[in-house]
Enzyme design. Structure first.
Site, PDB file in Angstrom:
ATOM      1  N   SER A  87      -6.937   4.087  -1.785  1.00 31.94           N
ATOM      2  CA  SER A  87      -6.815   2.623  -1.791  1.00 31.94           C
ATOM      3  C   SER A  87      -8.126   1.921  -2.106  1.00 31.94           C
ATOM      4  O   SER A  87      -8.113   0.796  -2.619  1.00 31.94           O
ATOM      5  CB  SER A  87      -6.317   2.143  -0.427  1.00 31.94           C
ATOM      6  OG  SER A  87      -5.046   2.652  -0.160  1.00 31.94           O
ATOM      7  N   ASP A 109       2.146   2.667   3.530  1.00 31.82           N
ATOM      8  CA  ASP A 109       1.312   3.858   3.350  1.00 31.82           C
ATOM      9  C   ASP A 109       1.269   4.712   4.613  1.00 31.82           C
ATOM     10  O   ASP A 109       1.386   5.942   4.552  1.00 31.82           O
ATOM     11  CB  ASP A 109      -0.097   3.377   2.981  1.00 31.82           C
ATOM     12  CG  ASP A 109      -1.086   4.493   2.766  1.00 31.82           C
ATOM     13  OD1 ASP A 109      -0.928   5.240   1.786  1.00 31.82           O
ATOM     14  OD2 ASP A 109      -2.029   4.610   3.571  1.00 31.82           O
ATOM     15  N   PHE A 115      -4.822  -9.636  15.202  1.00 32.83           N
ATOM     16  CA  PHE A 115      -3.713  -9.506  16.139  1.00 32.83           C
ATOM     17  C   PHE A 115      -3.619  -8.145  16.815  1.00 32.83           C
ATOM     18  O   PHE A 115      -2.693  -7.898  17.576  1.00 32.83           O
ATOM     19  CB  PHE A 115      -2.400  -9.833  15.420  1.00 32.83           C
ATOM     20  CG  PHE A 115      -2.415 -11.217  14.821  1.00 32.83           C
ATOM     21  CD1 PHE A 115      -2.349 -12.339  15.635  1.00 32.83           C
ATOM     22  CD2 PHE A 115      -2.539 -11.400  13.442  1.00 32.83           C
ATOM     23  CE1 PHE A 115      -2.384 -13.614  15.102  1.00 32.83           C
ATOM     24  CE2 PHE A 115      -2.578 -12.678  12.898  1.00 32.83           C
ATOM     25  CZ  PHE A 115      -2.502 -13.790  13.721  1.00 32.83           C
ATOM     26  N   ASP A 123      -1.050   0.007  -4.796  1.00 26.69           N
ATOM     27  CA  ASP A 123      -2.322   0.623  -5.183  1.00 26.69           C
ATOM     28  C   ASP A 123      -2.107   2.047  -5.684  1.00 26.69           C
ATOM     29  O   ASP A 123      -2.797   2.522  -6.560  1.00 26.69           O
ATOM     30  CB  ASP A 123      -3.328   0.563  -4.022  1.00 26.69           C
ATOM     31  CG  ASP A 123      -2.728   0.978  -2.681  1.00 26.69           C
ATOM     32  OD1 ASP A 123      -1.527   1.308  -2.619  1.00 26.69           O
ATOM     33  OD2 ASP A 123      -3.480   0.976  -1.692  1.00 26.69           O
ATOM     34  N   HIS A 124      -1.112   2.715  -5.108  1.00 28.16           N
ATOM     35  CA  HIS A 124      -0.821   4.099  -5.499  1.00 28.16           C
ATOM     36  C   HIS A 124       0.545   4.451  -4.940  1.00 28.16           C
ATOM     37  O   HIS A 124       1.110   3.697  -4.143  1.00 28.16           O
ATOM     38  CB  HIS A 124      -1.880   5.061  -4.951  1.00 28.16           C
ATOM     39  CG  HIS A 124      -2.039   4.944  -3.457  1.00 28.16           C
ATOM     40  ND1 HIS A 124      -1.111   5.448  -2.570  1.00 28.16           N
ATOM     41  CD2 HIS A 124      -2.971   4.317  -2.694  1.00 28.16           C
ATOM     42  CE1 HIS A 124      -1.481   5.164  -1.344  1.00 28.16           C
ATOM     43  NE2 HIS A 124      -2.601   4.455  -1.379  1.00 28.16           N
ATOM     44  N   ASP A 130       0.848  -1.195   0.000  1.00 25.61           N
ATOM     45  CA  ASP A 130       0.000   0.000   0.000  1.00 25.61           C
ATOM     46  C   ASP A 130       0.884   1.247   0.000  1.00 25.61           C
ATOM     47  O   ASP A 130       1.655   1.467   0.931  1.00 25.61           O
ATOM     48  CB  ASP A 130      -0.917  -0.006   1.226  1.00 25.61           C
ATOM     49  CG  ASP A 130      -2.086   0.956   1.071  1.00 25.61           C
ATOM     50  OD1 ASP A 130      -1.842   2.132   0.706  1.00 25.61           O
ATOM     51  OD2 ASP A 130      -3.229   0.552   1.293  1.00 25.61           O
ATOM     52  N   HIS A 146      -0.940  10.868  -0.980  1.00 20.52           N
ATOM     53  CA  HIS A 146      -0.600   9.918  -2.044  1.00 20.52           C
ATOM     54  C   HIS A 146       0.006  10.663  -3.229  1.00 20.52           C
ATOM     55  O   HIS A 146      -0.181  11.869  -3.373  1.00 20.52           O
ATOM     56  CB  HIS A 146      -1.861   9.182  -2.519  1.00 20.52           C
ATOM     57  CG  HIS A 146      -2.495   8.360  -1.442  1.00 20.52           C
ATOM     58  ND1 HIS A 146      -3.713   7.750  -1.586  1.00 20.52           N
ATOM     59  CD2 HIS A 146      -2.073   8.044  -0.200  1.00 20.52           C
ATOM     60  CE1 HIS A 146      -4.020   7.079  -0.489  1.00 20.52           C
ATOM     61  NE2 HIS A 146      -3.042   7.259   0.377  1.00 20.52           N
ATOM     62  N   GLU A 168      -1.443  -7.894   1.839  1.00 25.45           N
ATOM     63  CA  GLU A 168      -1.187  -6.456   1.811  1.00 25.45           C
ATOM     64  C   GLU A 168      -0.169  -6.041   2.868  1.00 25.45           C
ATOM     65  O   GLU A 168      -0.334  -6.366   4.051  1.00 25.45           O
ATOM     66  CB  GLU A 168      -2.475  -5.650   2.068  1.00 25.45           C
ATOM     67  CG  GLU A 168      -2.222  -4.147   1.931  1.00 25.45           C
ATOM     68  CD  GLU A 168      -3.210  -3.248   2.662  1.00 25.45           C
ATOM     69  OE1 GLU A 168      -3.859  -3.716   3.608  1.00 25.45           O
ATOM     70  OE2 GLU A 168      -3.290  -2.068   2.293  1.00 25.45           O
ATOM     71  N   HIS A 203       2.423   8.561   5.213  1.00 25.08           N
ATOM     72  CA  HIS A 203       1.476   9.602   5.649  1.00 25.08           C
ATOM     73  C   HIS A 203       2.021  10.354   6.861  1.00 25.08           C
ATOM     74  O   HIS A 203       1.811  11.560   7.007  1.00 25.08           O
ATOM     75  CB  HIS A 203       0.115   8.990   6.002  1.00 25.08           C
ATOM     76  CG  HIS A 203      -0.763   8.723   4.818  1.00 25.08           C
ATOM     77  ND1 HIS A 203      -1.090   9.693   3.896  1.00 25.08           N
ATOM     78  CD2 HIS A 203      -1.407   7.593   4.400  1.00 25.08           C
ATOM     79  CE1 HIS A 203      -1.894   9.182   2.970  1.00 25.08           C
ATOM     80  NE2 HIS A 203      -2.093   7.902   3.244  1.00 25.08           N
TER      81      HIS A 203
HETATM   82 ZN    ZN Z   1      -2.977   6.265   2.129  1.00 28.84          ZN
END
Ligand code: ZN
Length: 542
Positions: free
Chosen positions: A132, A366, A317, A407-408, A82, A503, A361, A370
């Site tokens: 996403s 990601d 988890f 995804d990006h 991701d 993103h 994933e 961020h």
């Molecule tokens: Zn994101």
């Protein structure tokens, strides 16, 4: 002066020539491969030249041996990093190589070795830079859609429950279930988060992870939250095909217990982060419901994970997302690594004669970005590389299509003129230099930085990137020579001040091996990834 040419003895070149030439196309004798003496007389040049020639030989061999027939992939594994843009892959490759003691640039991540690659255009139907939900919907259904929606087609349906219900599109995982394959999903994010949700759910808003997240109107109109859709998947599959007689997803590992548990402290797990772990306002304990419905095993920590020997299994988890890989050892009940979860899932899924579909994933690449924290984004990319390696070792490229993609992208750049082997997380030190280069403002600058986000911050040895949200936004030039930028808690500089780094909109890479992998070549719209998996696996029929 007369130029001297030497013959290269490397067998790679000979093999390459033989593999390339089809005898019916030969119109004149093939010339012997000649290599300039400037290359053969220089060890470094010879190495570059010979390894380059070997790469071509390997590429030809891969092309010659690929199974192009529809339905030739018994198993399909889709890995999604991701937010894993190309600059992230390049930097993580170097970081991994440097951790292993090399200069770094020469290193290969596991999927760098895949024989086929292409590019993926990631925009959503209504968004130049995507999210996403829209991107994973494209990969899982074969149809591009709007930003923020999951498993539905029509652009005007965000938040409109009734309209969305009319345009739900089956996913590759749902097709796989209906054709008798076993299925699995793994994520280091919540398994109700956008990427994993798009494998099994349909939602007019990615945020409807449990019923407390939904507006009253959507509940009244009959829309079901994403966690509840995980549990009722077998019912929905049976509604689509009355002959379906299975329990849905066979293996699910990830985070996100809060969306499965009632908002009642009595249901707290032993490592709950919040006073009340669960969010559900309908009183349902979906972990219990899932166990009763499937006869499966529910586990919530490393010890539970270690006991798993059969399917179905649901492992949640963490209350929310699982930890960053570099922060994993701090979990008091223990969390398995992405590679451990991948190896275990394949071990559980691969006994089925109809094969399996598995989505894995690396969700927190990601989140590191961020937060403006390259350290964790790179470490979680390395963790993905290790998971891909585990998958490749546990499967054969004769019957298993493995696709690795993102995804990006994100807005992390890899820049300056650092010398070879310069620490990828460090300040730029130029070729032939021993101290950091200074910019025109007299300050040092790092190789990795962000176009936007929270900007400079320094929590030293803190390995939880999310803690960096407690550090004020500090955009612009803030770096001084006394800061150790290679520490886990360092937040790279950013130009445009934003609460959260965004993103990126440029293409991401697709890597593939196994039957059908040859179709990953060229520049594709992102929804083509579904069609590659469909061709290779014959998901919608032979
Ligand atoms: Zn994101």
């Amino acid at each position: 002066m007369r130029l001297l040419f030497g013959l290269l003895a490397a067998t790679a070149l000979t093999a390459c020539t033989q593999a390339t030439v089809n005898s019916t196309e030969i119109t004149e004798p093939v010339k012997a491969a000649v290599v300039p003496a400037a290359i053969t007389s220089n060890a470094s040049a010879s190495t570059w030249y010979n390894t380059g020639a070997s790469d071509i030989a390997a590429a030809n061999a891969a092309m010659a041996s690929i199974n192009t027939k529809r339905g030739s992939a018994k198993n399909i594994i889709l890995f999604v990093g991701d937010g894993m843009g190309v600059s992230t892959v390049s930097a993580a490759r170097i970081r991994d190589g440097q951790i292993k003691g090399g200069q770094g640039e020469e290193n290969q991540l596991s999927f760098d070795k895949f024989p086929f690659t292409g590019l993926s255009k990631t925009y959503n139907v209504d968004a130049q830079t995507p999210d996403s939900a829209g991107t994973m919907t494209a990969m899982m259904t074969g149809v591009k859609t709007n930003i923020g929606v999951i498993g539905i087609s029509r652009p005007e349906t965000r938040n409109d429950c009734a309209a969305a219900k009319a345009v739900e599109i089956p996913s590759a995982l749902q097709h796989a279930e209906l054709m008798g394959k076993m299925t699995g999903i793994i994520s280091t994010a919540r398994i109700t988060h956008a990427t994993p949700a798009a494998t099994y759910a349909h939602s007019a808003n990615r945020g409807w992870e449990d019923i407390s997240d939904m507006p009253k109107a959507a509940i009244e109109a009959g829309c079901i939250d994403i966690a509840a859709q995980f549990v009722n998947l077998p019912d929905r599959l049976k509604a689509a095909d009355a002959s379906y007689d299975d329990i849905g997803i066979d293996v699910a590992f990830g985070g996100g217990r809060r969306h499965f548990l009632p908002k009642d402290a009595a249901f707290n797990s032993s490592d709950a982060d919040s006073d009340i772990e669960g969010d559900r306002t309908d009183g349902r304990d979906l972990t219990k419901e899932w166990v009763e419905k499937t006869g499966g095993q529910y586990v919530m920590d490393q010890a539970g994970f270690d006991t798993i020997t059969t399917t179905p299994v649901l492992g949640l988890f963490s209350e929310s997302h699982m930890r960053y890989d570099s922060d994993r050892s701090k979990d008091n009940r223990g969390e398995p690594s992405l590679a451990q979860m991948t190896a275990k899932a394949i071990d559980l899924l691969d006994d089925n004669e109809n094969g399996f579909f598995l989505m894995v994933e690396a969700g927190r690449i990601d989140h590191g970005h961020h937060a403006g924290n390259a350290y964790n984004a790179l470490q979680d990319t390395i963790s993905l590389s290790e998971a891909v390696d585990a998958a490749r070792q546990a499967t054969s490229d004769k019957d298993t299509l493995i696709i690795v993609t993102a995804d990006h992208s994100h807005v992390m750049t890899f820049a300056g003129y650092p010398k070879r082997g310069n620490p990828i997380l460090g300040p730029v030190v130029g070729v032939g230099k021993d101290t950091p280069n200074l910019a025109d403002d007299g300050k040092p600058y790092t190789t990795l930085s962000y176009a936007n986000g929270r900007g400079f911050g320094d929590l030293g040895d803190s390995t939880d990137a999310d803690a960096l949200y407690d550090v004020d936004i500090n955009a612009g030039r803030q770096l001084t020579l006394d800061v150790d930028t290679t520490k886990p808690g360092f937040r790279q500089e950013a130009l445009v001040p934003l609460n959260s780094e965004t993103h990126g909109g440029e293409d991401v890479a697709i890597y593939a091996s196994g039957p059908g992998a040859h179709l990953v070549s060229g520049v594709h719209e992102q929804n083509v990834i579904f069609h590659i998996m469909n061709h290779a696996g014959g998901l919608t029929g032979e």
